[in-house]
Design an enzyme around this catalytic site. Structure first.
Site, PDB file in Angstrom:
ATOM      1  N   HIS A 191     -11.750 -55.113   1.208  1.00  0.00           N
ATOM      2  CA  HIS A 191     -10.819 -54.040   0.248  1.00  0.00           C
ATOM      3  C   HIS A 191     -11.987 -52.882   0.133  1.00  0.00           C
ATOM      4  CE1 HIS A 191     -13.312 -56.011  -2.889  1.00  0.00           C
ATOM      5  NE2 HIS A 191     -13.154 -54.792  -3.652  1.00  0.00           N
ATOM      6  N   ASP A 219     -12.367 -49.848  -3.188  1.00  0.00           N
ATOM      7  CA  ASP A 219     -12.037 -49.754  -4.443  1.00  0.00           C
ATOM      8  C   ASP A 219     -11.199 -48.352  -4.414  1.00  0.00           C
ATOM      9  OD1 ASP A 219     -13.522 -52.106  -5.053  1.00  0.00           O
ATOM     10  OD2 ASP A 219     -15.397 -50.762  -5.375  1.00  0.00           O
ATOM     11  N   HIS A 241     -15.444 -53.290   1.820  1.00  0.00           N
ATOM     12  CA  HIS A 241     -16.788 -54.428   1.388  1.00  0.00           C
ATOM     13  C   HIS A 241     -15.923 -55.557   1.076  1.00  0.00           C
ATOM     14  CE1 HIS A 241     -15.379 -52.171  -2.307  1.00  0.00           C
ATOM     15  NE2 HIS A 241     -15.644 -53.416  -2.898  1.00  0.00           N
ATOM     16  N   ARG A 261     -22.843 -67.244  -8.033  1.00  0.00           N
ATOM     17  CA  ARG A 261     -23.170 -65.858  -7.965  1.00  0.00           C
ATOM     18  C   ARG A 261     -22.093 -65.174  -8.797  1.00  0.00           C
ATOM     19  NH1 ARG A 261     -21.127 -61.434  -4.780  1.00  0.00           N
ATOM     20  NH2 ARG A 261     -22.578 -59.774  -4.825  1.00  0.00           N
TER      21      ARG A 261
HETATM   22  C1  LIG Z   1      -8.872 -50.001 -12.149  1.00  0.00           C
HETATM   23  C2  LIG Z   1      -8.792 -50.859 -11.254  1.00  0.00           C
HETATM   24  C3  LIG Z   1      -9.525 -51.247 -10.093  1.00  0.00           C
HETATM   25  C4  LIG Z   1      -9.165 -52.435  -9.630  1.00  0.00           C
HETATM   26  C5  LIG Z   1      -7.618 -52.532 -10.142  1.00  0.00           C
HETATM   27  C6  LIG Z   1      -7.925 -52.078 -11.548  1.00  0.00           C
HETATM   28  O1  LIG Z   1      -6.726 -51.913 -12.093  1.00  0.00           O
HETATM   29  C7  LIG Z   1      -8.575 -53.373 -12.350  1.00  0.00           C
HETATM   30  C8  LIG Z   1      -9.384 -54.246 -11.355  1.00  0.00           C
HETATM   31  C9  LIG Z   1     -10.034 -53.708 -10.178  1.00  0.00           C
HETATM   32  C10 LIG Z   1     -10.125 -54.641  -9.026  1.00  0.00           C
HETATM   33  C11 LIG Z   1     -11.606 -55.299  -8.982  1.00  0.00           C
HETATM   34  C12 LIG Z   1     -11.591 -56.142  -7.873  1.00  0.00           C
HETATM   35  C13 LIG Z   1     -11.139 -55.710  -6.648  1.00  0.00           C
HETATM   36  C14 LIG Z   1     -10.063 -54.662  -6.642  1.00  0.00           C
HETATM   37  C15 LIG Z   1      -9.341 -54.320  -5.299  1.00  0.00           C
HETATM   38  C16 LIG Z   1      -8.998 -55.764  -7.245  1.00  0.00           C
HETATM   39  O2  LIG Z   1      -8.246 -56.363  -6.961  1.00  0.00           O
HETATM   40  O3  LIG Z   1      -9.208 -55.604  -8.848  1.00  0.00           O
HETATM   41  C17 LIG Z   1     -10.224 -53.945  -7.769  1.00  0.00           C
HETATM   42  C18 LIG Z   1      -8.906 -52.752  -7.997  1.00  0.00           C
HETATM   43  C19 LIG Z   1      -8.955 -51.576  -6.929  1.00  0.00           C
HETATM   44  O4  LIG Z   1     -10.217 -51.128  -7.150  1.00  0.00           O
HETATM   45  O5  LIG Z   1      -7.710 -51.214  -6.421  1.00  0.00           O
HETATM   46  O1  LIG Z   2     -18.986 -59.491  -5.974  1.00  0.00           O
HETATM   47  C1  LIG Z   2     -19.319 -58.502  -5.187  1.00  0.00           C
HETATM   48  O2  LIG Z   2     -20.241 -58.438  -4.947  1.00  0.00           O
HETATM   49  C2  LIG Z   2     -18.120 -57.501  -4.871  1.00  0.00           C
HETATM   50  C3  LIG Z   2     -17.170 -57.190  -6.069  1.00  0.00           C
HETATM   51  C4  LIG Z   2     -16.123 -56.219  -5.825  1.00  0.00           C
HETATM   52  O3  LIG Z   2     -16.003 -55.564  -4.797  1.00  0.00           O
HETATM   53  C5  LIG Z   2     -15.360 -55.606  -6.916  1.00  0.00           C
HETATM   54  O4  LIG Z   2     -15.413 -56.212  -7.996  1.00  0.00           O
HETATM   55  O5  LIG Z   2     -14.600 -54.540  -6.563  1.00  0.00           O
HETATM   56 FE   LIG Z   3     -14.893 -54.095  -4.792  1.00  0.00          FE
END
Ligand SMILES: C=C1C[C@]23C[C@@]1(O)CC[C@H]2[C@@]12CCC[C@@](C)(C(=O)O1)[C@H]2[C@@H]3C(=O)O
Ligand SMILES: O=C(O)CCC(=O)C(=O)O
Ligand SMILES: [Fe+2]
Length: 365
Positions: free
Chosen positions: A223, A225, A281, A291
């Site tokens: 994905h 961010d 990533h 981890r």
């Molecule tokens: C601010 C945010 C980015 C995120 C969605 C969220 O509302 C809170 C969690 C974030 C996260 C962390 C893990 C990877 C990710 C793709 C997910 O599923 O939740 C990211 C979201 C994002 O960056 O779109």
């Molecule tokens: O665990 C990791 O190294 C990646 C975590 C991540 O990509 C995320 O929290 O958006």
């Molecule tokens: Fe991420």
């Protein structure tokens, strides 16, 4: 679409006690460990010393070519990094019924649960997560109702969020500065009087238990961010992999003692008018080690319209993305996932350049 019905029992399986990979978590065909397997990259993800006079220039190069870099001499005390990791470990080691008390609501953002992007994949990921968007206090009381550990949790999370806000603001300005952009060009991004940076953030704790069949499991699927940038602390166990722009192989970001990983997010991609592409990533898992990672997902104030900075738009660099707030973008991401960036695009990418969400030759799962 999920090939099997994934119930709460599957989603809240205690991964620490599972001896054999269940079918619900077996990724077989989606795992491109063959086609896009990790291998040593002769160059490697850049490690940048923030005390280096050339840091801004080095960051600019890293953002253009990798979309990710590691920073050292970042000013965040090592003991705070250790503490947040310990805090995460004690949270995830709670019994499942206790973690479930702080479970993320179906339509909510914060709390305990499986990766939010799970709904886009037929199989579940080998991880559990905890998202904190504002004060940690409400979560803490649910997790540790009867003992002092909730104070410890709140103090560490508060201190970590403050340190990360400062660092993320500094990194954002180094990235923008490397594009020739100054505070006069981005009004909403100026520093507040107390020295903290205007902006919103989420703190994401990720836990990847040791896995009985790591080659067929996925910790966190590929994905980008939805942030301006993300500052990631990974424990001393490797697992983070990135796909470099135009590359066909995943590269491991090796844990570097005391270093923090920085990802270019989708909103920086938009602000930079595509010059700094967000990085694709994922996190893979391993057989013996548990981890942990802690991501500080940094974005603008939620209601500010983000669009390519006007200084970076001209006749030969037309505006590539329409204005969008962070809240709107998160909604778009929740609906379109890896097509989100493309869905806000106004015109075709420049030659030789693709949205990182558009990697057509690489499966994101
Ligand atoms: C601010 C945010 C980015 C995120 C969605 C969220 O509302 C809170 C969690 C974030 C996260 C962390 C893990 C990877 C990710 C793709 C997910 O599923 O939740 C990211 C979201 C994002 O960056 O779109
Ligand atoms: O665990 C990791 O190294 C990646 C975590 C991540 O990509 C995320 O929290 O958006
Ligand atoms: Fe991420």
């Amino acid at each position: 679409m999920p090939s099997i019905a994934l119930t709460d029992a599957h989603k809240f399986l205690d991964l620490n006690s599972v001896k054999e990979l269940p079918d619900t978590h077996a990724w077989t065909s989606q795992l491109d460990s063959g086609g896009g397997c990790d291998g040593p990259d002769p160059e490697g993800v850049p490690v940048i010393d923030l005390n280096d006079g050339a840091a801004q220039e080095l960051i600019g190069y890293a953002c253009k070519t990798w979309g990710v870099f590691q920073v050292v001499n970042h000013g965040v005390p090592i003991n705070l990094l250790d503490e947040i990791e310990q805090t995460g470990r004690s949270l995830f080691s709670l019994p499942m019924h206790q973690k479930m008390k702080a479970a993320r609501a179906a339509d909510g953002v914060s709390g305990y649960g499986v990766a939010r992007i799970s709904s886009f994949f037929p199989k579940l990921m080998w991880s559990e997560g905890f998202t904190i968007t504002a004060s940690p206090a409400d979560h803490a009381r649910l997790l540790w109702p009867h003992d002092h550990r909730h104070n410890q949790f709140c103090n560490t999370v508060d201190e970590y969020q403050k340190a990360m806000n400062k660092l993320a603001g500094r990194l954002m300005w180094l990235m923008l500065g490397s594009l020739g952009v100054s505070s006069d060009d981005v009004k909403w991004a100026s520093l507040k009087e107390d020295g903290t940076q205007e902006g919103c953030a989420a703190l994401q704790l990720n836990s990847y238990p040791a896995c009985p069949d790591p080659d067929r499991a996925m910790g966190l699927a590929a994905h980008t961010d939805s942030t301006i940038l993300t500052v990631l602390h990974q424990s001393n166990t490797s697992g983070l992999q990135v796909l470099r722009e135009g590359a066909r192989r995943w590269t491991t970001v090796p844990p570097h003692p005391g270093a923090l990983v920085v990802h270019v997010g989708d909103l920086m991609h938009i602000l930079s008018n595509g010059s700094y592409p967000s990085v694709l990533h994922r996190a893979v898992v391993n057989r013996t080690r548990h981890r942990l990672s802690v991501a500080y997902l940094y974005g603008p104030p939620t209601n500010v319209k983000i669009s390519p900075i006007s200084k970076l738009v001209d006749h030969s660099h037309p505006q590539m993305y329409r204005p969008i707030t962070w809240t709107e973008y998160l909604g778009t991401k929740a609906k379109h996932f890896d097509k989100a960036l493309t869905s806000v695009r106004l015109c075709a990418p420049r030659t030789g350049f693709v949205d990182s969400n558009d990697h057509s030759s690489v499966r994101v799962g």
